[in-house]
Design a protein around this motif. Structure first.
Motif, PDB file in Angstrom:
ATOM      1  N   ASP A 160     -12.317 -19.718   0.890  1.00 51.69           N
ATOM      2  CA  ASP A 160     -13.031 -18.514   1.325  1.00 51.69           C
ATOM      3  C   ASP A 160     -14.525 -18.771   1.189  1.00 51.69           C
ATOM      4  O   ASP A 160     -14.940 -19.784   0.626  1.00 51.69           O
ATOM      5  CB  ASP A 160     -12.623 -17.321   0.465  1.00 51.69           C
ATOM      6  N   GLU A 161     -15.317 -17.807   1.673  1.00 47.87           N
ATOM      7  CA  GLU A 161     -16.746 -17.925   1.448  1.00 47.87           C
ATOM      8  C   GLU A 161     -17.006 -17.783  -0.055  1.00 47.87           C
ATOM      9  O   GLU A 161     -16.427 -16.922  -0.714  1.00 47.87           O
ATOM     10  CB  GLU A 161     -17.509 -16.835   2.209  1.00 47.87           C
ATOM     11  N   ILE A 162     -17.880 -18.640  -0.589  1.00 47.75           N
ATOM     12  CA  ILE A 162     -18.251 -18.516  -2.005  1.00 47.75           C
ATOM     13  C   ILE A 162     -19.766 -18.361  -2.102  1.00 47.75           C
ATOM     14  O   ILE A 162     -20.507 -18.935  -1.311  1.00 47.75           O
ATOM     15  CB  ILE A 162     -17.769 -19.715  -2.862  1.00 47.75           C
ATOM     16  N   ALA A 163     -20.178 -17.547  -3.083  1.00 48.58           N
ATOM     17  CA  ALA A 163     -21.611 -17.311  -3.282  1.00 48.58           C
ATOM     18  C   ALA A 163     -22.130 -18.095  -4.473  1.00 48.58           C
ATOM     19  O   ALA A 163     -23.334 -18.280  -4.639  1.00 48.58           O
ATOM     20  CB  ALA A 163     -21.872 -15.825  -3.485  1.00 48.58           C
ATOM     21  N   GLY A 164     -21.210 -18.560  -5.326  1.00 52.90           N
ATOM     22  CA  GLY A 164     -21.647 -19.305  -6.498  1.00 52.90           C
ATOM     23  C   GLY A 164     -20.494 -20.098  -7.074  1.00 52.90           C
ATOM     24  O   GLY A 164     -19.333 -19.911  -6.680  1.00 52.90           O
ATOM     25  N   ALA A 165     -20.829 -20.979  -8.023  1.00 48.22           N
ATOM     26  CA  ALA A 165     -19.823 -21.873  -8.584  1.00 48.22           C
ATOM     27  C   ALA A 165     -18.787 -21.118  -9.405  1.00 48.22           C
ATOM     28  O   ALA A 165     -17.689 -21.625  -9.652  1.00 48.22           O
ATOM     29  CB  ALA A 165     -20.495 -22.940  -9.436  1.00 48.22           C
ATOM     30  N   GLY A 166     -19.119 -19.889  -9.811  1.00 49.62           N
ATOM     31  CA  GLY A 166     -18.177 -19.090 -10.583  1.00 49.62           C
ATOM     32  C   GLY A 166     -16.904 -18.775  -9.815  1.00 49.62           C
ATOM     33  O   GLY A 166     -15.884 -18.442 -10.409  1.00 49.62           O
ATOM     34  N   GLN A 167     -16.965 -18.871  -8.485  1.00 45.86           N
ATOM     35  CA  GLN A 167     -15.775 -18.558  -7.687  1.00 45.86           C
ATOM     36  C   GLN A 167     -14.856 -19.761  -7.498  1.00 45.86           C
ATOM     37  O   GLN A 167     -13.775 -19.632  -6.940  1.00 45.86           O
ATOM     38  CB  GLN A 167     -16.203 -18.007  -6.323  1.00 45.86           C
ATOM     39  N   LEU A 168     -15.317 -20.932  -7.917  1.00 42.68           N
ATOM     40  CA  LEU A 168     -14.459 -22.119  -7.791  1.00 42.68           C
ATOM     41  C   LEU A 168     -13.268 -21.985  -8.745  1.00 42.68           C
ATOM     42  O   LEU A 168     -13.343 -21.249  -9.723  1.00 42.68           O
ATOM     43  CB  LEU A 168     -15.268 -23.379  -8.130  1.00 42.68           C
ATOM     44  N   PRO A 169     -12.189 -22.682  -8.494  1.00 41.44           N
ATOM     45  CA  PRO A 169     -10.983 -22.518  -9.330  1.00 41.44           C
ATOM     46  C   PRO A 169     -11.098 -23.270 -10.658  1.00 41.44           C
ATOM     47  O   PRO A 169     -10.189 -24.012 -11.029  1.00 41.44           O
ATOM     48  CB  PRO A 169      -9.859 -23.070  -8.446  1.00 41.44           C
ATOM     49  N   ARG A 170     -12.204 -23.067 -11.354  1.00 40.48           N
ATOM     50  CA  ARG A 170     -12.378 -23.770 -12.628  1.00 40.48           C
ATOM     51  C   ARG A 170     -11.373 -23.232 -13.639  1.00 40.48           C
ATOM     52  O   ARG A 170     -11.156 -22.030 -13.743  1.00 40.48           O
ATOM     53  CB  ARG A 170     -13.808 -23.570 -13.144  1.00 40.48           C
ATOM     54  N   GLY A 171     -10.747 -24.170 -14.350  1.00 40.20           N
ATOM     55  CA  GLY A 171      -9.779 -23.739 -15.345  1.00 40.20           C
ATOM     56  C   GLY A 171      -8.411 -23.434 -14.759  1.00 40.20           C
ATOM     57  O   GLY A 171      -7.558 -22.882 -15.434  1.00 40.20           O
ATOM     58  N   TRP A 172      -8.180 -23.790 -13.527  1.00 44.71           N
ATOM     59  CA  TRP A 172      -6.847 -23.599 -12.932  1.00 44.71           C
ATOM     60  C   TRP A 172      -6.229 -24.955 -12.638  1.00 44.71           C
ATOM     61  O   TRP A 172      -6.905 -25.878 -12.207  1.00 44.71           O
ATOM     62  CB  TRP A 172      -6.945 -22.801 -11.629  1.00 44.71           C
ATOM     63  N   LEU A 173      -4.935 -25.034 -12.871  1.00 44.56           N
ATOM     64  CA  LEU A 173      -4.189 -26.234 -12.485  1.00 44.56           C
ATOM     65  C   LEU A 173      -3.071 -25.797 -11.543  1.00 44.56           C
ATOM     66  O   LEU A 173      -2.541 -24.693 -11.668  1.00 44.56           O
ATOM     67  CB  LEU A 173      -3.582 -26.903 -13.720  1.00 44.56           C
ATOM     68  N   ASP A 174      -2.737 -26.664 -10.604  1.00 41.77           N
ATOM     69  CA  ASP A 174      -1.640 -26.311  -9.688  1.00 41.77           C
ATOM     70  C   ASP A 174      -0.549 -27.365  -9.751  1.00 41.77           C
ATOM     71  O   ASP A 174      -0.791 -28.524 -10.062  1.00 41.77           O
ATOM     72  CB  ASP A 174      -2.148 -26.140  -8.248  1.00 41.77           C
ATOM     73  N   GLU A 175       0.660 -26.888  -9.481  1.00 41.02           N
ATOM     74  CA  GLU A 175       1.793 -27.798  -9.330  1.00 41.02           C
ATOM     75  C   GLU A 175       2.354 -27.558  -7.942  1.00 41.02           C
ATOM     76  O   GLU A 175       2.514 -26.406  -7.520  1.00 41.02           O
ATOM     77  CB  GLU A 175       2.893 -27.461 -10.334  1.00 41.02           C
ATOM     78  N   GLN A 176       2.608 -28.630  -7.217  1.00 49.35           N
ATOM     79  CA  GLN A 176       3.198 -28.487  -5.884  1.00 49.35           C
ATOM     80  C   GLN A 176       4.365 -29.449  -5.785  1.00 49.35           C
ATOM     81  O   GLN A 176       4.273 -30.595  -6.210  1.00 49.35           O
ATOM     82  CB  GLN A 176       2.162 -28.804  -4.788  1.00 49.35           C
ATOM     83  N   SER A 177       5.463 -28.969  -5.213  1.00 46.01           N
ATOM     84  CA  SER A 177       6.638 -29.810  -4.976  1.00 46.01           C
ATOM     85  C   SER A 177       7.351 -29.220  -3.770  1.00 46.01           C
ATOM     86  O   SER A 177       6.966 -28.151  -3.294  1.00 46.01           O
ATOM     87  CB  SER A 177       7.524 -29.824  -6.233  1.00 46.01           C
ATOM     88  N   PRO A 178       8.369 -29.884  -3.230  1.00 42.95           N
ATOM     89  CA  PRO A 178       8.978 -29.375  -2.005  1.00 42.95           C
ATOM     90  C   PRO A 178       9.392 -27.905  -2.119  1.00 42.95           C
ATOM     91  O   PRO A 178      10.210 -27.561  -2.973  1.00 42.95           O
ATOM     92  CB  PRO A 178      10.183 -30.298  -1.797  1.00 42.95           C
ATOM     93  N   GLY A 179       8.810 -27.059  -1.314  1.00 43.69           N
ATOM     94  CA  GLY A 179       9.146 -25.637  -1.300  1.00 43.69           C
ATOM     95  C   GLY A 179       8.591 -24.851  -2.473  1.00 43.69           C
ATOM     96  O   GLY A 179       8.909 -23.669  -2.618  1.00 43.69           O
ATOM     97  N   LYS A 180       7.763 -25.475  -3.304  1.00 43.10           N
ATOM     98  CA  LYS A 180       7.278 -24.769  -4.510  1.00 43.10           C
ATOM     99  C   LYS A 180       5.782 -24.944  -4.714  1.00 43.10           C
ATOM    100  O   LYS A 180       5.251 -26.038  -4.560  1.00 43.10           O
ATOM    101  CB  LYS A 180       7.996 -25.304  -5.744  1.00 43.10           C
ATOM    102  N   TYR A 181       5.144 -23.839  -5.113  1.00 47.35           N
ATOM    103  CA  TYR A 181       3.727 -23.863  -5.434  1.00 47.35           C
ATOM    104  C   TYR A 181       3.508 -22.994  -6.658  1.00 47.35           C
ATOM    105  O   TYR A 181       4.034 -21.887  -6.754  1.00 47.35           O
ATOM    106  CB  TYR A 181       2.897 -23.305  -4.271  1.00 47.35           C
ATOM    107  N   ARG A 182       2.738 -23.490  -7.624  1.00 50.27           N
ATOM    108  CA  ARG A 182       2.431 -22.678  -8.793  1.00 50.27           C
ATOM    109  C   ARG A 182       1.054 -23.054  -9.294  1.00 50.27           C
ATOM    110  O   ARG A 182       0.761 -24.235  -9.478  1.00 50.27           O
ATOM    111  CB  ARG A 182       3.452 -22.937  -9.892  1.00 50.27           C
ATOM    112  N   ALA A 183       0.183 -22.069  -9.461  1.00 48.42           N
ATOM    113  CA  ALA A 183      -1.126 -22.323 -10.072  1.00 48.42           C
ATOM    114  C   ALA A 183      -1.199 -21.502 -11.339  1.00 48.42           C
ATOM    115  O   ALA A 183      -0.807 -20.336 -11.351  1.00 48.42           O
ATOM    116  CB  ALA A 183      -2.243 -21.928  -9.117  1.00 48.42           C
TER     117      ALA A 183
END
Ligand SMILES: Cc1cc2nc3c(=O)[nH]c(=O)nc-3n(C[C@H](O)[C@H](O)[C@H](O)COP(=O)(O)OP(=O)(O)OC[C@H]3O[C@@H](n4cnc5c(N)ncnc54)[C@H](O)[C@@H]3O)c2cc1C
Ligand code: SF4
Ligand code: SF4
Lengths: 369, 275
Positions: A50-73
């Motif tokens: 999305d549009e971001i106005a500052g670095a605070g909107q970045l997904p800092r501190g988030w981890l994601d897992e992706q596998s067939p048919g599955k997504y989890r952050a």
């Protein structure tokens, strides 16, 4: 396709060092230049763009897992903002929008006049934190949509701040696709993030160097930091387990009817998710709308999916009625006929189609025998 | 790499319907005057005709004119073709084109041309038939074979029996009426007598895909080389400029790499089911 293999050299000696707080200076500089900055951000526990106005909107501190048919952050203790897999949506929607006005009509002295869609005085874009696979996808779209006026307009003005991948999720196969994890050409600046969230920024174009200068970012990166950054990216590459099966692809190319599509035949719902999330799928339909207020007509170009029954409809019926034939069309286009048409693969190895397929169909394993 | 289209725009040129000629119950020929001349179409190429507010569809040129005046023969099968076939003279339409690869006429000099049409497939062949009757193709001979469902469904019957009589037309229908004097059966029944020395034949074939397959097979059974057979394929086309993706057939974008293909190009692609 790029200079981005797992064995690439260290960042340029002119690379500069950035603290986390410097990201805001970089983003502000781009915004002060009149650009709309697009970057990864977390929404409803999904990393999206999305549009971001500052670095605070970045997904800092988030981890994601992706596998067939599955997504989890999930939130975590991590200090990083760029150690994640491909965001759920691809960047194509900002260059090749889901709906684009092609023409509209008006009346002058009773006669119908066609008005080409206005070359909207849009703000130029900056892509912030785009990963190697998605950057390669822009190179792919540049060829396929070379004549598309709306695409070209946005693309020509685009500035790219790419991010090297310092992690791979289970669905990633950019190494096999030859597109990553190091961002290839087309980047103006490449960022590589260290474990503590600090970064190294490497200008790849004069335009990119000028942005860093204007942002006042000129602290030379240490050799030690450059080495740790390179090691993180190499480790991300080494974690990938999926590979395109070149032998199976060659067999499918030679005799599309003689290979097993059993893995998909029973499971493909023809929902078209894979085509929507794919960063290179470019197909569209064009349809008419009549404006209610003045009765004038508009023509809109709208994303289309080769999985829909009417995609290949001709009078009397669709050319491709069975789900397998539609999956096969998609697979062969991505991995085989794209080479004939555009001199490259249509797959950059982002793995989104695997993650977002509701039944977990895997393009790297679609052919069974 | 794919062929580069000569015309790349999605923006139509306005055109005025100058004349409407009823051909069959469900089929008319529109003569259009374009507000800005296009490139002169080659026989076998097509335009994207736009009925404003309804839709835009691929329609072959049945008269190639000079790029300012063109003819299209259109059958009413759905919403857009309904709007086009019910136009009155003076109506305003949009037109883009010319698109695609037309009939390869450079292969014809010195050869015996067989023009083989099924149903509405005669429309994109009309400019070739007219050039053949005018003797401008350089062929050593030319013959016209036309198949239709019934005598009522045979396109351009007046022209066939008058202007085109020099092409010794062989007409066949699936279902004859009492007064029908031509053949009864598929268009292939007329092939035997027409073919002569297969090495000298160039066949240009247009009709439903199944008809073109049957004709091509019959020609090959009679030793006509696959590269001496040209067919025109129909696929869903939305843009005409190899960008929308709908018309793909294997590596081809039918809209720019076709619609005309030689049979040696088309056969392996069509051999794959539901391709
Ligand atoms: C190269 C080419 C040349 C053609 N030349 C002629 C011609 O000279 N005269 C003529 O009458 N018809 C011709 N056709 C067929 C014509 O394009 C279709 O009949 C027309 O698209 C049907 O649209 P519709 O909206 O009336 O029908 P619907 O059945 O309502 O169609 C809905 C949509 O499906 C698609 N579609 C349906 N049928 C076809 C088809 N056969 N081909 C491509 N897209 C289709 C179109 O996008 C259409 O808007 C040609 C087709 C092609 C590809
Ligand atoms: S085909 Fe799948 S893995 Fe390849 S680029 Fe598209 S979404 Fe990514
Ligand atoms: S492969 Fe998966 S995502 Fe793609 S259409 Fe089939 S079910 Fe949907």
């Amino acid at each position: 396709m790029s200079d981005s293999g797992a064995t690439a050299a260290l960042p340029d000696p002119a690379a500069v060092s950035l603290a986390i707080a410097d990201l805001d200076r970089l983003i502000s500089t781009l915004r002060d230049d009149g650009r709309v900055v697009i970057g990864p951000t977390t929404r409803d526990s999904v990393m999206t763009l999305d549009e971001i106005a500052g670095a605070g909107q970045l997904p800092r501190g988030w981890l994601d897992e992706q596998s067939p048919g599955k997504y989890r952050a999930t939130p975590s203790e991590t200090a990083t903002a760029f150690a994640h897999g491909p965001p759920s949506m691809s960047w194509k929607r900002f260059l090749h929008e889901e709906r684009t006005l092609v023409i509209s009509t008006s009346r002058t002295n009773g006669a119908m006049v066609i008005d080409p869609a206005p070359a909207a005085p849009e703000k130029p874009l900056a892509f912030f934190g785009i990963q190697a696979c998605d950057l390669a996808a822009i190179g792919v779209l540049d060829v396929a949509l070379a004549d598309d006026a709306a695409y070209r307009r946005r693309r020509d003005d685009l500035l790219v701040v790419a991010a090297s991948c310092t992690d791979s999720v289970a669905t990633c196969f950019c190494v096999s696709a030859g597109t990553g994890p190091r961002p290839g050409p087309l980047a103006d600046i490449v960022l590589t993030e260290l474990a503590d969230g600090s970064l190294i920024a490497d200008a790849r174009t004069e335009r990119g160097a000028a942005v860093l200068t204007r942002a006042g970012l000129d602290t030379a990166a240490t050799e030690a930091d450059c080495r740790s950054a390179a090691a993180l990216v190499d480790a991300a590459a080494a974690r990938q387990t999926r590979h395109l099966d070149t032998e199976a692809i060659a067999r499918a190319a030679a005799a599309p009817d003689d290979v097993g599509w059993d893995a998909v035949a029973e499971r493909c719902l023809t929902c078209g998710n894979c085509t929507m999330v794919c960063p290179t799928c470019f197909c569209t339909s064009i349809s008419d709308q009549t404006r209610l207020d003045d009765g004038c007509a508009e023509r809109w170009q709208i994303w289309a999916s080769c999985f829909s029954l009417d995609f290949a409809y001709v009078h009397g019926g669709s050319v491709r009625t069975s789900p397998t034939s539609r999956y096969r069309q998609w697979y062969l286009h991505k991995l085989v006929t794209w080479h004939d048409q555009f001199d490259s693969s249509g797959c950059v190895g982002c793995g989104r189609c695997i993650t977002w397929c509701p039944t977990g169909i895997d393009i790297t394993e679609a052919i069974t025998s | 790499m794919r062929s580069e289209p000569a015309v790349t725009t999605l923006v139509p040129t306005m055109a005025t319907v100058e004349a409407v000629r009823r051909e069959l119950d469900d089929t008319v020929t529109l003569s259009l005057a374009l507000s800005e001349p296009s490139l002169t179409p080659t026989p076998g190429q097509f335009a994207m005709l736009w009925a404003p507010g309804v839709g835009e569809v691929a329609i072959s040129y049945s008269g190639v004119g000079d790029g300012s005046r063109v003819d299209h023969t259109i059958r009413d099968v759905g919403a857009t073709t309904r709007a086009l076939t019910t136009c009155e003279p003076g109506a305003e339409l949009g037109s883009r084109g010319p698109f695609g690869r037309g009939w390869d006429l450079s292969r014809l000099p010195g050869r015996r041309l067989l023009i083989i049409a099924g149903g509405l497939g005669l429309a994109p062949l009309r400019p070739v038939v007219e050039a053949a009757t005018a003797g401008t193709l350089g062929t050593s001979s030319a013959q016209l074979l036309v198949g239709a469902r019934s005598p009522d469904a045979m396109l351009y019957r007046d022209e066939i029996s008058t202007h085109w009589a020099s092409l010794e037309p062989q007409l066949t229908v699936d279902h004859a009426t009492d007064t029908w004097k031509g053949g009864v059966g598929p268009v292939t029944i007329a092939l035997g007598s027409a073919i002569g020395d297969p090495a000298t034949v160039e066949a240009i074939v247009c009709g439903p895909e199944i008809m073109m397959r049957v004709v091509a097979r019959e020609l090959m059974d009679r030793d006509v080389a696959p590269d001496a057979i040209q067919v025109s394929l129909e696929r869903n086309m939305q843009c005409g400029v190899a960008r929308c993706g709908h018309c793909q057939l294997g590596p081809l974008f039918t809209c720019v790499d076709g619609p005309v293909l030689r049979w040696d190009e088309a056969e392996p692609l069509l051999a794959v089911r539901e391709r």
